[in-house]
Design a protein around this motif. Structure first.
Motif, PDB file in Angstrom:
ATOM      1  N   GLU A 279     -61.422  32.965 -35.163  1.00  0.00           N
ATOM      2  CA  GLU A 279     -61.115  32.343 -33.862  1.00  0.00           C
ATOM      3  C   GLU A 279     -59.716  31.746 -33.837  1.00  0.00           C
ATOM      4  O   GLU A 279     -59.117  31.560 -32.784  1.00  0.00           O
ATOM      5  CB  GLU A 279     -62.166  31.268 -33.544  1.00  0.00           C
ATOM      6  CG  GLU A 279     -63.432  31.903 -32.992  1.00  0.00           C
ATOM      7  CD  GLU A 279     -64.717  31.215 -33.436  1.00  0.00           C
ATOM      8  OE1 GLU A 279     -64.708  29.977 -33.585  1.00  0.00           O
ATOM      9  OE2 GLU A 279     -65.721  31.933 -33.648  1.00  0.00           O
ATOM     10  N   GLU A 280     -59.195  31.419 -35.027  1.00  0.00           N
ATOM     11  CA  GLU A 280     -57.860  30.787 -35.085  1.00  0.00           C
ATOM     12  C   GLU A 280     -56.743  31.823 -35.188  1.00  0.00           C
ATOM     13  O   GLU A 280     -55.568  31.460 -35.251  1.00  0.00           O
ATOM     14  CB  GLU A 280     -57.791  29.857 -36.299  1.00  0.00           C
ATOM     15  CG  GLU A 280     -58.653  28.619 -36.125  1.00  0.00           C
ATOM     16  CD  GLU A 280     -58.825  27.863 -37.434  1.00  0.00           C
ATOM     17  OE1 GLU A 280     -58.185  28.229 -38.442  1.00  0.00           O
ATOM     18  OE2 GLU A 280     -59.628  26.907 -37.424  1.00  0.00           O
TER      19      GLU A 280
ATOM     20  N   LYS B 215     -65.656  35.019 -34.499  1.00  0.00           N
ATOM     21  CA  LYS B 215     -65.310  36.153 -33.637  1.00  0.00           C
ATOM     22  C   LYS B 215     -63.815  36.132 -33.326  1.00  0.00           C
ATOM     23  O   LYS B 215     -63.236  35.090 -33.041  1.00  0.00           O
ATOM     24  CB  LYS B 215     -66.084  36.039 -32.317  1.00  0.00           C
ATOM     25  CG  LYS B 215     -67.572  36.263 -32.454  1.00  0.00           C
ATOM     26  CD  LYS B 215     -68.038  37.318 -31.446  1.00  0.00           C
ATOM     27  CE  LYS B 215     -69.523  37.590 -31.586  1.00  0.00           C
ATOM     28  NZ  LYS B 215     -69.780  38.725 -32.493  1.00  0.00           N
ATOM     29  N   LEU B 216     -63.237  37.329 -33.335  1.00  0.00           N
ATOM     30  CA  LEU B 216     -61.828  37.479 -32.997  1.00  0.00           C
ATOM     31  C   LEU B 216     -61.695  37.413 -31.479  1.00  0.00           C
ATOM     32  O   LEU B 216     -62.526  37.953 -30.754  1.00  0.00           O
ATOM     33  CB  LEU B 216     -61.394  38.863 -33.503  1.00  0.00           C
ATOM     34  CG  LEU B 216     -59.921  39.139 -33.714  1.00  0.00           C
ATOM     35  CD1 LEU B 216     -59.340  38.183 -34.752  1.00  0.00           C
ATOM     36  CD2 LEU B 216     -59.737  40.582 -34.204  1.00  0.00           C
ATOM     37  N   SER B 217     -60.634  36.767 -31.001  1.00  0.00           N
ATOM     38  CA  SER B 217     -60.407  36.754 -29.550  1.00  0.00           C
ATOM     39  C   SER B 217     -60.112  38.177 -29.093  1.00  0.00           C
ATOM     40  O   SER B 217     -59.628  39.002 -29.883  1.00  0.00           O
ATOM     41  CB  SER B 217     -59.231  35.834 -29.214  1.00  0.00           C
ATOM     42  OG  SER B 217     -58.134  36.576 -28.750  1.00  0.00           O
ATOM     43  N   ARG B 218     -60.386  38.494 -27.861  1.00  0.00           N
ATOM     44  CA  ARG B 218     -60.228  39.883 -27.435  1.00  0.00           C
ATOM     45  C   ARG B 218     -58.759  40.319 -27.406  1.00  0.00           C
ATOM     46  O   ARG B 218     -58.452  41.498 -27.306  1.00  0.00           O
ATOM     47  CB  ARG B 218     -60.894  40.137 -26.080  1.00  0.00           C
ATOM     48  CG  ARG B 218     -60.293  39.407 -24.899  1.00  0.00           C
ATOM     49  CD  ARG B 218     -61.012  39.810 -23.621  1.00  0.00           C
ATOM     50  NE  ARG B 218     -60.671  41.164 -23.229  1.00  0.00           N
ATOM     51  CZ  ARG B 218     -59.897  41.464 -22.188  1.00  0.00           C
ATOM     52  NH1 ARG B 218     -59.406  40.496 -21.442  1.00  0.00           N
ATOM     53  NH2 ARG B 218     -59.633  42.707 -21.884  1.00  0.00           N
ATOM     54  N   TYR B 219     -57.852  39.365 -27.540  1.00  0.00           N
ATOM     55  CA  TYR B 219     -56.431  39.716 -27.523  1.00  0.00           C
ATOM     56  C   TYR B 219     -55.867  39.907 -28.935  1.00  0.00           C
ATOM     57  O   TYR B 219     -54.751  40.339 -29.112  1.00  0.00           O
ATOM     58  CB  TYR B 219     -55.627  38.638 -26.780  1.00  0.00           C
ATOM     59  CG  TYR B 219     -56.093  38.502 -25.355  1.00  0.00           C
ATOM     60  CD1 TYR B 219     -55.673  39.414 -24.395  1.00  0.00           C
ATOM     61  CD2 TYR B 219     -56.974  37.490 -24.979  1.00  0.00           C
ATOM     62  CE1 TYR B 219     -56.115  39.317 -23.082  1.00  0.00           C
ATOM     63  CE2 TYR B 219     -57.416  37.379 -23.669  1.00  0.00           C
ATOM     64  CZ  TYR B 219     -56.986  38.298 -22.734  1.00  0.00           C
ATOM     65  OH  TYR B 219     -57.423  38.203 -21.449  1.00  0.00           O
ATOM     66  N   SER B 220     -56.651  39.516 -29.922  1.00  0.00           N
ATOM     67  CA  SER B 220     -56.207  39.729 -31.295  1.00  0.00           C
ATOM     68  C   SER B 220     -56.905  40.975 -31.830  1.00  0.00           C
ATOM     69  O   SER B 220     -57.940  41.382 -31.305  1.00  0.00           O
ATOM     70  CB  SER B 220     -56.533  38.519 -32.165  1.00  0.00           C
ATOM     71  OG  SER B 220     -55.758  37.412 -31.749  1.00  0.00           O
TER      72      SER B 220
ATOM     73  N   ARG C 158     -52.070  37.101 -24.182  1.00  0.00           N
ATOM     74  CA  ARG C 158     -53.188  36.334 -23.617  1.00  0.00           C
ATOM     75  C   ARG C 158     -52.833  35.788 -22.241  1.00  0.00           C
ATOM     76  O   ARG C 158     -53.682  35.391 -21.475  1.00  0.00           O
ATOM     77  CB  ARG C 158     -53.566  35.184 -24.554  1.00  0.00           C
ATOM     78  CG  ARG C 158     -54.162  35.694 -25.853  1.00  0.00           C
ATOM     79  CD  ARG C 158     -54.288  34.611 -26.869  1.00  0.00           C
ATOM     80  NE  ARG C 158     -52.987  34.062 -27.239  1.00  0.00           N
ATOM     81  CZ  ARG C 158     -52.819  33.177 -28.207  1.00  0.00           C
ATOM     82  NH1 ARG C 158     -53.851  32.721 -28.882  1.00  0.00           N
ATOM     83  NH2 ARG C 158     -51.616  32.732 -28.501  1.00  0.00           N
TER      84      ARG C 158
ATOM     85  N   GLU D  65     -54.230  34.097 -33.905  1.00  0.00           N
ATOM     86  CA  GLU D  65     -53.494  34.455 -32.679  1.00  0.00           C
ATOM     87  C   GLU D  65     -52.859  35.835 -32.875  1.00  0.00           C
ATOM     88  O   GLU D  65     -52.719  36.292 -34.007  1.00  0.00           O
ATOM     89  CB  GLU D  65     -52.314  33.502 -32.488  1.00  0.00           C
ATOM     90  CG  GLU D  65     -52.606  32.066 -32.269  1.00  0.00           C
ATOM     91  CD  GLU D  65     -51.265  31.379 -31.945  1.00  0.00           C
ATOM     92  OE1 GLU D  65     -50.563  30.956 -32.878  1.00  0.00           O
ATOM     93  OE2 GLU D  65     -50.925  31.330 -30.739  1.00  0.00           O
TER      94      GLU D  65
END
Lengths: 465, 203
Positions: A282-283, A173-178, A463, A285
């Motif tokens: 997930e990695e 999953k992609l972070s919500r900021y990416s 972030r 940024e």
């Protein structure tokens, strides 16, 4: 035999294979703009040929058009001529044109999906490398040169060499900021701008499935920056949901018939790709490009690399010349790089979701002193939608300019440009030398990162906001 | 299109990689509606100073490369935009041959439509050619497309691979559209079938 999606589309569009010649493939949709078409129409006229299927064409004016004072005549006489020639060529050949004054006008790769003109399984071409955008629908969409534009107009086909296939698997999953933009940049950072040469990329994996249609368009748009001929994403419920009810989407019984075909398109389980690349979402940024090629990119918490950090002589030299052009020194923190101008827009990031996220970051801020920030919607529809949601007010209150649609600062043909030495945070797709104006320095970022940079006057890690 | 003939020409060297089409022909020159005259703007931002004078540090401004027809360049030449103005500018300037290890796909295709032969060599071979030019600027190479051979005075000659169809078209100067229209009946038959299989595309 198990087939990839590319192979299925290829096979169903093969018109003829003559030994010793490039196979001819059939073209379903032909998109056009004013810069790469005039010489093709001239060629048709000179040879006495006609447009074979005018209904396959949708044209717009985007590259040269002003993004403000649209009621005035275009100041640049050569741009004005190009616009006039486009209108005349479309009139003469009976083509559907969304000209500058048309409420449907905008950047070709933003406008076309809005009207549902591209469907899964089609072959789509345009004299523009960012045609790859439409791969988001599971269509084989790629850029062609002007001679090929003429070829498609005259014959509805193209001689094409079959590409190799590359699977780019983005797990997790992609972070919500990416965002999709960060995935696109991270992939290019990993495989390089020639990494996809000779290939059609298929993007797959959890992070890709999770993307919205607009995010998928952003990702496929930059397949060309990885050197690939095209990018593809398998159609799914999101694709169908997006298309349903749009002007050129199939209706009624045709819809069911089309759906049956679309659902047969995804790559077969176990189909073999020539190359496979895997990334972990997930990695990823938020990314910022630091050089003059989209592969020269790093996470926002990184520092400008030193030429010595590359083990390959070519990359070392490229780093040296990029740093000289960009006016950067090794080990500078990305978040310490000051910017002069912010541009949100383009066929990469000029859609409504891009302005929503940018407005969310912008709300309650002010553009930093000395910084100019311009928001250029990808189409009039995007513009009006944003206005209906009050997003324009958020940008204007923060000191941004709110413009009319066009390619604008993505390639700076219309007078919107950087001056020598100016540095931008830009949501466009290319950071080549001079791309946004001679001597201009471009950093590619996502809309959220661009909006945050406008308020801070330098890059910030969103972030931490 | 002019048929491509065997020739002996000066080979100019640009030891740069990832030269993109924005450098080959910057966007301010894309507004013309004609095909001709782009050579005057080839590599504009590198070639000219801000005041419009020649930039003496730019490789192709060396007087010895003035009449070069062969351009020897680094990897991934022609990346970026699909603009055919790039090969138009290269051909109009006077080049008809490029030698590199790799090209961007669209640019590579565009070359063949404009009488330009883009030759692919190994990195090792490219190094040898670059060294030969550096040691003897103004050196002439012989390019023989029919036999897929390049020869050089220092003996760094090589044979190259090229798609036979494209080779034939360059040699004869044939127009692609004319070649395709030989198969017009097949296109029409495909179209009939297409209308039956995908009727929603024709509404």
């Amino acid at each position: 035999m198990k087939k990839t999606m590319y192979e299925k589309i290829w096979d169903s569009h093969l018109v003829i294979e003559v030994p010793g010649q490039a196979p001819l493939i059939y073209v379903d949709r032909h998109l056009m703009h004013e810069v790469t078409s005039p010489q093709a129409f001239e060629g048709l006229r000179l040879s006495g040929r006609k447009v074979r299927n005018p209904h396959s064409i949708l044209a717009t004016m985007d590259h040269c058009v002003p993004t403000k004072d649209r009621d005035l005549p275009i100041a640049d006489p050569i741009a004005r001529k190009q616009i006039e020639v486009m209108a005349e060529n479309c009139r003469e050949n009976g083509l559907n044109l969304y000209d500058m004054k048309n409420p449907n006008n905008g950047v070709i790769h933003v406008v076309v999906p809005e009207h549902g003109f591209v469907h899964p399984g089609m072959v789509v071409v345009c004299g523009d490398s960012h045609t790859a955008t439409h791969g988001a629908f599971g269509a084989l969409a790629f850029g062609i040169g002007t001679s090929e534009v003429e070829h498609v107009m005259a014959t509805q086909t193209l001689p094409q060499k079959k590409s190799k296939t590359m699977l780019v698997q983005v797990n997790g999953k992609l972070s919500r900021y990416s965002s999709a933009k960060d995935i696109a940049l991270a992939i290019i950072g990993k495989i390089g701008t020639a990494g996809g040469t000779g290939h059609v990329i298929e993007y797959a994996g959890e992070a890709i499935k999770d993307l919205t249609m607009e995010g998928r368009m952003t990702l496929c748009n930059m397949a060309i920056e990885a050197g690939a001929r095209a990018g593809l994403i398998a159609p799914d419920e999101k694709t169908y949901e997006y298309l349903k009810g749009r002007e050129f989407a199939p209706k009624g019984a045709s819809w069911d018939q089309a759906m049956a075909y679309w659902q047969s398109l995804p790559s077969d389980e176990g189909a073999v790709f020539d190359t496979v690349i895997t990334l972990n979402a997930e990695e990823i940024e938020p990314q910022v490009s630091w050089g003059t090629s989209p592969e020269q990119v790093i996470g926002v918490n990184g520092t400008v690399p030193s030429p010595d950090s590359f083990d390959n002589e070519g990359k070392r030299k490229a780093c040296e010349s990029a740093l000289a052009y960009m006016g950067l020194t090794p080990d500078t923190k990305i978040t310490d790089i000051p910017i002069d101008l912010v541009f949100i827009g383009s066929c990469t990031n000029g859609r409504i979701e891009d302005f929503r996220i940018a407005a969310e970051v912008t709300k309650g801020t002010k553009v930093a002193p000395g910084v100019k920030a311009i928001a250029v919607p990808g189409s009039y529809h995007v513009k009006h939608q944003a206005e209906a949601e009050g997003l324009d007010k958020i940008f204007l209150d923060a000191g941004w300019e709110w413009r009319d649609p066009g390619c604008s600062m993505c390639l700076a043909m219309n007078g919107d440009e950087l001056t020598k030495g100016q540095r931008s945070a830009s949501t466009s797709n290319r950071n080549f030398e001079g791309r946004q104006g001679k001597g201009g320095r471009t950093h590619l970022v996502s809309p959220a990162m661009a909006a945050a940079a406008a308020a801070a006057g330098h890059f910030v890690d969103i972030r931490k906001l | 299109m002019e048929p491509y003939k065997k020739h002996e020409s000066i080979a100019a060297l640009m030891n740069r990689s990832n030269v993109d089409t924005d450098q080959i022909i910057p966007k301010q020159f894309l507004k013309k509606v004609e095909r001709s005259g782009f050579g005057a703007h080839l590599f504009h931002d590198w070639r000219f100073n801000d005041d419009g004078s020649d930039n003496p540090d730019f490789e192709l401004n060396k007087p010895v490369f003035k009449d070069a027809k062969i351009l020897v360049v680094g990897d991934n030449f022609g990346c970026g935009s699909s603009r055919e103005h790039a090969p138009w500018a290269i051909a109009d300037y006077g080049f008809n041959t490029i030698i590199s290890t790799s090209y961007a796909d669209i640019f590579y295709n565009n070359c063949f439509k404009n009488g330009i032969l883009p030759i692919v060599v190994s990195a090792e071979q490219l190094d040898k050619l670059m060294a030969e030019i550096n040691a003897n600027e103004g050196v002439k190479f012989v390019v023989d497309l029919e036999n897929k051979q390049v020869t050089t005075p220092a003996g760094n000659g090589f044979s190259f691979e090229i798609d036979p169809f494209r080779q034939g078209n360059l040699l004869s100067g044939l127009d692609d559209i004319g070649l395709t229209l030989i198969h017009e009946d097949k296109i029409t038959a495909y179209e009939q079938q297409h209308k039956q299989t995908y009727p929603w595309l024709w509404v």
